[in-house]
Design an enzyme around this catalytic site. Sequence first.
Site, PDB file in Angstrom:
ATOM      1  N   ILE A 163      40.081  -6.255  67.041  1.00 56.38           N
ATOM      2  CA  ILE A 163      39.053  -6.242  66.005  1.00 56.38           C
ATOM      3  C   ILE A 163      38.273  -4.932  66.043  1.00 56.38           C
ATOM      4  CG2 ILE A 163      37.471  -7.518  67.524  1.00 56.38           C
ATOM      5  CD1 ILE A 163      36.291  -8.859  64.982  1.00 56.38           C
ATOM      6  N   CYS A 164      37.744  -4.539  64.898  1.00 51.11           N
ATOM      7  CA  CYS A 164      36.847  -3.383  64.750  1.00 51.11           C
ATOM      8  C   CYS A 164      37.619  -2.080  64.973  1.00 51.11           C
ATOM      9  CB  CYS A 164      35.650  -3.533  65.687  1.00 51.11           C
ATOM     10  SG  CYS A 164      34.293  -2.377  65.397  1.00 51.11           S
ATOM     11  N   ALA A 165      37.244  -1.297  65.963  1.00 49.57           N
ATOM     12  CA  ALA A 165      37.946  -0.049  66.269  1.00 49.57           C
ATOM     13  C   ALA A 165      39.187  -0.287  67.119  1.00 49.57           C
ATOM     14  CB  ALA A 165      37.001   0.921  66.984  1.00 49.57           C
ATOM     15  N   TYR A 170      37.827  -1.322  61.483  1.00 48.06           N
ATOM     16  CA  TYR A 170      36.518  -0.847  61.095  1.00 48.06           C
ATOM     17  C   TYR A 170      36.679   0.404  60.224  1.00 48.06           C
ATOM     18  CZ  TYR A 170      31.567   0.229  61.469  1.00 48.06           C
ATOM     19  OH  TYR A 170      30.256   0.468  61.186  1.00 48.06           O
TER      20      TYR A 170
END
Length: 186
Positions: free
Chosen positions: A102-104, A123
């Site tokens: 998730i995200c970066a 992200y």
Amino acid sequence: MAKVCVCLADGFEEVEGLTVVDILRRADQDVCMASVHGRLSVEGAHGIKVEADCTIERVDFSQMDMLVLPGGMPGTKNLGACSLLTGQLSNFYKEGKMIGAICAAPSILGDLGLLEGKRAACYPGFENRLRGASVTTERVAVDGNIITSRGVGTAIPFALALAGMLAGEEKAQEIKESIIYGHVKE
């Protein structure tokens, strides 16, 4: 019951890591929080200290069904710098085992070439690191054994998607209702 390893590094995004642990434990999955630093104490991106269950060197990866990477900075960089983890990510991919990021953190999968031909989310600003992927802005992208998501605001749907894969959609729906997710009126 599946065995899941949530990998933690200093600078991880606390909401992304701990939401996954919480939701998967509610789904009766065996979740291990593993520190990549050779010590149990891990400090999140916002100064929240978490005590991991073990260090990554003590994880029996042959027994794990899923690896999960929370994002955050410099947590993502610290996860990507752990050669034991990156080696296991490649092994999991080859074996068809599940990987969530998730995200970066999906950038780590992109750097390893694990997103080639896959739909993936991340992200904003990390899209160029998703080498070979078809980048999507969906909250959660599931493509085969790879599950990716965008950030803190998508942590609950990400965790519920992981729970659905491991414990079934009925259990994920039960958890969704029990935490009153999506039922709140303004």
